[in-house]
Design a protein around this motif. Structure first.
Motif, PDB file in Angstrom:
ATOM      1  N   GLY A  95      -1.108  65.953   0.520  1.00  0.00           N
ATOM      2  CA  GLY A  95      -1.187  67.019  -0.477  1.00  0.00           C
ATOM      3  C   GLY A  95      -0.130  68.089  -0.315  1.00  0.00           C
ATOM      4  O   GLY A  95      -0.393  69.277  -0.503  1.00  0.00           O
ATOM      5  N   GLY A  96       1.074  67.685   0.027  1.00  0.00           N
ATOM      6  CA  GLY A  96       2.147  68.656   0.232  1.00  0.00           C
ATOM      7  C   GLY A  96       2.266  69.083   1.676  1.00  0.00           C
ATOM      8  O   GLY A  96       3.326  69.503   2.125  1.00  0.00           O
ATOM      9  N   ASN A 101       1.490  74.331   2.511  1.00  0.00           N
ATOM     10  CA  ASN A 101       0.505  75.089   1.739  1.00  0.00           C
ATOM     11  C   ASN A 101       0.237  76.452   2.370  1.00  0.00           C
ATOM     12  O   ASN A 101       0.046  77.447   1.657  1.00  0.00           O
ATOM     13  CB  ASN A 101      -0.800  74.298   1.629  1.00  0.00           C
ATOM     14  CG  ASN A 101      -0.638  73.057   0.767  1.00  0.00           C
ATOM     15  OD1 ASN A 101       0.140  73.046  -0.180  1.00  0.00           O
ATOM     16  ND2 ASN A 101      -1.352  71.998   1.087  1.00  0.00           N
ATOM     17  N   LEU A 102       0.215  76.507   3.702  1.00  0.00           N
ATOM     18  CA  LEU A 102       0.029  77.788   4.378  1.00  0.00           C
ATOM     19  C   LEU A 102       1.180  78.741   4.048  1.00  0.00           C
ATOM     20  O   LEU A 102       0.962  79.921   3.742  1.00  0.00           O
ATOM     21  CB  LEU A 102      -0.062  77.572   5.890  1.00  0.00           C
ATOM     22  CG  LEU A 102      -0.225  78.833   6.747  1.00  0.00           C
ATOM     23  CD1 LEU A 102      -1.562  79.496   6.476  1.00  0.00           C
ATOM     24  CD2 LEU A 102      -0.078  78.511   8.228  1.00  0.00           C
ATOM     25  N   ALA A 103       2.396  78.229   4.096  1.00  0.00           N
ATOM     26  CA  ALA A 103       3.569  79.051   3.779  1.00  0.00           C
ATOM     27  C   ALA A 103       3.521  79.558   2.343  1.00  0.00           C
ATOM     28  O   ALA A 103       3.838  80.724   2.072  1.00  0.00           O
ATOM     29  CB  ALA A 103       4.849  78.244   4.015  1.00  0.00           C
ATOM     30  N   LYS A 104       3.107  78.702   1.411  1.00  0.00           N
ATOM     31  CA  LYS A 104       3.030  79.111   0.005  1.00  0.00           C
ATOM     32  C   LYS A 104       1.981  80.193  -0.196  1.00  0.00           C
ATOM     33  O   LYS A 104       2.178  81.124  -0.990  1.00  0.00           O
ATOM     34  CB  LYS A 104       2.710  77.902  -0.872  1.00  0.00           C
ATOM     35  CG  LYS A 104       3.795  76.842  -0.921  1.00  0.00           C
ATOM     36  CD  LYS A 104       5.086  77.378  -1.516  1.00  0.00           C
ATOM     37  CE  LYS A 104       4.975  77.614  -3.006  1.00  0.00           C
ATOM     38  NZ  LYS A 104       6.287  78.014  -3.593  1.00  0.00           N
ATOM     39  N   PRO A 129       3.462  67.378  13.675  1.00  0.00           N
ATOM     40  CA  PRO A 129       4.527  68.263  14.170  1.00  0.00           C
ATOM     41  C   PRO A 129       5.390  68.814  13.046  1.00  0.00           C
ATOM     42  O   PRO A 129       5.875  69.947  13.122  1.00  0.00           O
ATOM     43  CB  PRO A 129       5.343  67.342  15.092  1.00  0.00           C
ATOM     44  CG  PRO A 129       4.428  66.233  15.460  1.00  0.00           C
ATOM     45  CD  PRO A 129       3.543  66.031  14.273  1.00  0.00           C
ATOM     46  N   VAL A 130       5.566  68.017  12.000  1.00  0.00           N
ATOM     47  CA  VAL A 130       6.378  68.459  10.862  1.00  0.00           C
ATOM     48  C   VAL A 130       5.727  69.649  10.167  1.00  0.00           C
ATOM     49  O   VAL A 130       6.393  70.623   9.796  1.00  0.00           O
ATOM     50  CB  VAL A 130       6.586  67.303   9.861  1.00  0.00           C
ATOM     51  CG1 VAL A 130       7.254  67.806   8.586  1.00  0.00           C
ATOM     52  CG2 VAL A 130       7.435  66.208  10.497  1.00  0.00           C
ATOM     53  N   GLN A 131       4.406  69.602   9.991  1.00  0.00           N
ATOM     54  CA  GLN A 131       3.714  70.700   9.321  1.00  0.00           C
ATOM     55  C   GLN A 131       3.676  71.948  10.193  1.00  0.00           C
ATOM     56  O   GLN A 131       3.765  73.072   9.690  1.00  0.00           O
ATOM     57  CB  GLN A 131       2.306  70.260   8.931  1.00  0.00           C
ATOM     58  CG  GLN A 131       2.273  69.154   7.902  1.00  0.00           C
ATOM     59  CD  GLN A 131       3.114  69.463   6.684  1.00  0.00           C
ATOM     60  OE1 GLN A 131       3.046  70.557   6.130  1.00  0.00           O
ATOM     61  NE2 GLN A 131       3.922  68.498   6.260  1.00  0.00           N
TER      62      GLN A 131
END
Length: 319
Positions: A95-96, A101-104, A129-131
């Motif tokens: 879902g992105g 989503n936290l950054a947005k 790790p990417v997120q």
């Protein structure tokens, strides 16, 4: 008698006979009059319909503008509040992505003129790790802006914030934890099942065809030899771990202690995490909330989420 009846019939019939126009001008004039008499009501009805449709369309746009203006006015004049953003569960790429989503959501809260501060309430054992890196990069850039030109951002750790979760929130202005919160696990892991013995007992065989030697370096039906294990550590896990460590060192700078076990993957409870510099203070979520409201002079805190669809905003933005 018959003659009289015939003569009357002829006279009546002669009245119905139209007089032929004497010239072309007269013919055109008569044709125009006929068309107007036949199509006049239709034309008038069509004209009324067009006017009505135009009125409705104009009225709709005017209403949308007024609603949008009223909404924006209310947004500007509404009371100040502390914007609370949740980070819960595993950080996944679905879902992105949790970090994206936290950054947005942080970005959205920062743009809200009524939000006086941002409070992250986290409860995550980590994940992708990417997120973790995605959220870290955004938050690091955000907090590099002087505090006078942005909103303060505090973190309250609930049950756990480990691995990718800690990387994500490490650049925050202040990090708080409960005494029983679990914090840390700064490290990288890879998992692989080994079904080779079970498959041998069941008589199950798997054939793997690859065009290159290391295409299937990890497979549950293939034993991982020491050479491949070392290659995975050197090529993937160690560089990923180094990036993780550098991120935390850069985010926490002089706050961290120089303990040799700081980056060994261990998870610590709140008090120990504070001693090692992973958190700033021991404080409950409600206490952090009250502190933020006090320093920003606000009397309300509420959870924020993605903005929903709004016709008024859509039309207003288009106009």
């Amino acid at each position: 008698m018959i003659k009289r009846l015939l003569s009357k019939f002829k006279r009546k019939k002669s009245k119905a006979v139209k007089v032929q126009p004497e010239n072309l001008t007269q013919a055109i004039s008569e044709l125009t009059a006929t068309v107007e008499s036949k199509l006049g009501p239709v034309a008038r009805a069509y004209s009324f319909t067009q006017v009505f449709k135009t009125f409705i369309l104009f009225g709709g746009f005017l209403t949308a503008i007024l609603i949008n203006w009223k909404t924006d006015t209310l947004e500007i004049n509404k009371p100040k509040y502390v914007a609370q953003i949740m980070l819960e569960g595993e950080m996944t790429d679905a879902g992105g992505g949790s970090g994206y989503n936290l950054a947005k959501e942080i970005q959205r809260a920062n743009k809200d003129v009524s939000a006086s501060a941002i409070m992250l309430i986290v409860n995550s054992g980590g994940g992708s790790p990417v997120q973790g890196e995605t959220a870290y990069t955004f938050l690091k850039k955000y907090t590099s802006i002087p505090i006078e030109n942005r909103k303060p951002i505090y973190v309250s750790i609930q049950a756990i914030c480990a691995s990718a979760c800690y990387q994500a929130i490490s650049p925050a202005d202040r990090i708080y934890a409960h005494k029983s919160s679990m914090v840390g696990s700064i490290g990288v892991k890879m998992e692989s099942w080994d079904f080779t013995d079970l498959a041998e007992r069941l008589g199950v065989k798997k054939t793997i065809l690859t065009s290159v030697e290391k295409k299937v370096i990890i497979d549950p039906f293939k034993k991982l030899n020491l050479e491949d294990e070392q290659l995975l550590k050197e090529s993937l896990m160690t560089p990923m771990h180094d990036n993780f460590v550098l991120s935390v060192l850069e985010a926490r700078k002089n706050k961290l202690t120089k303990d040799s076990d700081l980056f060994n993957g261990m998870v610590w409870l709140g008090e120990d995490a504070k001693k090692k510099g992973l958190v700033d203070e021991i404080s409950s979520t409600i206490e952090v909330e009250n502190e933020l409201m006090e320093i920003t002079g606000t009397k309300n805190a509420k959870s924020v989420s993605a903005q929903g669809f709004s016709i008024s905003r859509l039309v207003g933005g288009f106009l």
